[in-house]
Motif scaffolding. Structure first.
Motif, short mmCIF file in Angstrom:
data_model
loop_
_atom_site.label_atom_id
_atom_site.label_comp_id
_atom_site.label_asym_id
_atom_site.label_seq_id
_atom_site.Cartn_x
_atom_site.Cartn_y
_atom_site.Cartn_z
N TYR A 64 23.06 -50.93 0.42
CA TYR A 64 23.75 -49.67 0.15
C TYR A 64 23.81 -48.82 1.42
O TYR A 64 24.85 -48.28 1.78
CB TYR A 64 23.03 -48.92 -0.97
CG TYR A 64 23.77 -47.70 -1.46
CD1 TYR A 64 24.52 -47.76 -2.62
CD2 TYR A 64 23.71 -46.48 -0.79
CE1 TYR A 64 25.20 -46.64 -3.11
CE2 TYR A 64 24.38 -45.36 -1.25
CZ TYR A 64 25.12 -45.46 -2.41
OH TYR A 64 25.80 -44.34 -2.88
N THR A 70 27.22 -47.69 3.33
CA THR A 70 27.63 -46.29 3.21
C THR A 70 27.12 -45.39 4.32
O THR A 70 27.66 -44.32 4.55
CB THR A 70 27.16 -45.68 1.88
OG1 THR A 70 25.73 -45.58 1.90
CG2 THR A 70 27.63 -46.47 0.68
N GLU A 116 24.26 -43.99 4.04
CA GLU A 116 23.41 -43.03 3.33
C GLU A 116 22.50 -43.77 2.36
O GLU A 116 22.86 -44.83 1.86
CB GLU A 116 24.29 -42.07 2.51
CG GLU A 116 25.28 -41.29 3.33
CD GLU A 116 26.28 -40.53 2.46
OE1 GLU A 116 26.02 -40.37 1.24
OE2 GLU A 116 27.30 -40.10 3.00
N PRO A 147 20.86 -44.55 -1.27
CA PRO A 147 21.38 -44.38 -2.62
C PRO A 147 20.65 -43.31 -3.42
O PRO A 147 21.20 -42.74 -4.37
CB PRO A 147 21.21 -45.75 -3.26
CG PRO A 147 20.11 -46.39 -2.49
CD PRO A 147 20.21 -45.83 -1.10
N CYS A 179 22.50 -44.24 -9.13
CA CYS A 179 23.05 -44.01 -7.79
C CYS A 179 24.57 -44.10 -7.87
O CYS A 179 25.13 -44.61 -8.84
CB CYS A 179 22.49 -45.00 -6.77
SG CYS A 179 22.93 -46.70 -7.04
N ASP A 180 25.21 -43.62 -6.85
CA ASP A 180 26.66 -43.51 -6.81
C ASP A 180 27.29 -44.82 -6.33
O ASP A 180 27.44 -45.03 -5.14
CB ASP A 180 27.08 -42.35 -5.91
CG ASP A 180 28.58 -42.14 -5.87
OD1 ASP A 180 29.29 -42.74 -6.70
OD2 ASP A 180 29.03 -41.36 -5.01
N GLU A 239 30.24 -45.50 -6.86
CA GLU A 239 31.65 -45.16 -6.61
C GLU A 239 31.78 -44.37 -5.31
O GLU A 239 32.78 -43.68 -5.09
CB GLU A 239 32.20 -44.33 -7.78
CG GLU A 239 32.18 -45.06 -9.11
CD GLU A 239 33.08 -46.29 -9.12
OE1 GLU A 239 34.21 -46.20 -8.62
OE2 GLU A 239 32.64 -47.33 -9.63
N HIS A 240 30.77 -44.46 -4.46
CA HIS A 240 30.80 -43.80 -3.16
C HIS A 240 32.09 -44.21 -2.44
O HIS A 240 32.49 -45.38 -2.48
CB HIS A 240 29.57 -44.24 -2.36
CG HIS A 240 29.37 -43.51 -1.08
ND1 HIS A 240 30.19 -43.70 0.02
CD2 HIS A 240 28.45 -42.60 -0.70
CE1 HIS A 240 29.77 -42.95 1.02
NE2 HIS A 240 28.72 -42.26 0.60
N ARG A 285 32.87 -44.93 0.53
CA ARG A 285 32.75 -46.06 1.46
C ARG A 285 32.59 -47.38 0.71
O ARG A 285 33.01 -48.43 1.20
CB ARG A 285 31.59 -45.84 2.43
CG ARG A 285 31.92 -44.76 3.44
CD ARG A 285 30.92 -44.73 4.57
NE ARG A 285 31.26 -43.66 5.47
CZ ARG A 285 30.37 -42.82 5.99
NH1 ARG A 285 29.09 -42.94 5.68
NH2 ARG A 285 30.75 -41.88 6.81
#
Length: 100
Positions: free
Chosen positions: A27, A31, A33, A35, A53-54, A56-57, A59
């Motif tokens: 992750y 990204t 970042e 998660p 956690c996202d 759908e980020h 990136r």
């Protein structure tokens, strides 16, 4: 601490915690970042323990569907439903690198 699986905080876990950690690292690589973040260590732990956690980020949406699917399986909250290390190595996304 960012890579700790939720079950680590319950002190009852098996090798699937390592699979979770791979998911966290994947992750972060995709990204830039973590998660699960927070302003303080207790807040980070609280967020890890929820396991939400996202995925759908923005990136991640640029990644292949296979990469996103594997990531979701690595970061599966339930250890019994989480993909195994062997399963991750046999996953379609991992197989893309076999000939390279």
């Amino acid at each position: 601490m960012y890579t700790a699986a939720p079950e680590v905080f319950e002190r009852e876990y098996d090798e699937k915690v390592d699979v979770w950690s791979v998911g966290v690292i994947m992750y972060m690589m995709l990204t830039g970042e973590p998660p699960f973040s927070g302003a303080t260590e207790p807040e980070i732990i609280k967020n890890i323990r929820t396991g939400i956690c996202d995925l759908e980020h923005p990136r991640l949406l640029e990644c292949t569907p296979e990469a996103r699917e594997l990531l979701g399986r690595l970061l599966e909250f339930s250890p019994s439903r989480r993909i195994s290390a062997d399963g991750a190595l046999r996953h379609a996304w991992s197989k893309m690198f076999d000939d390279q």
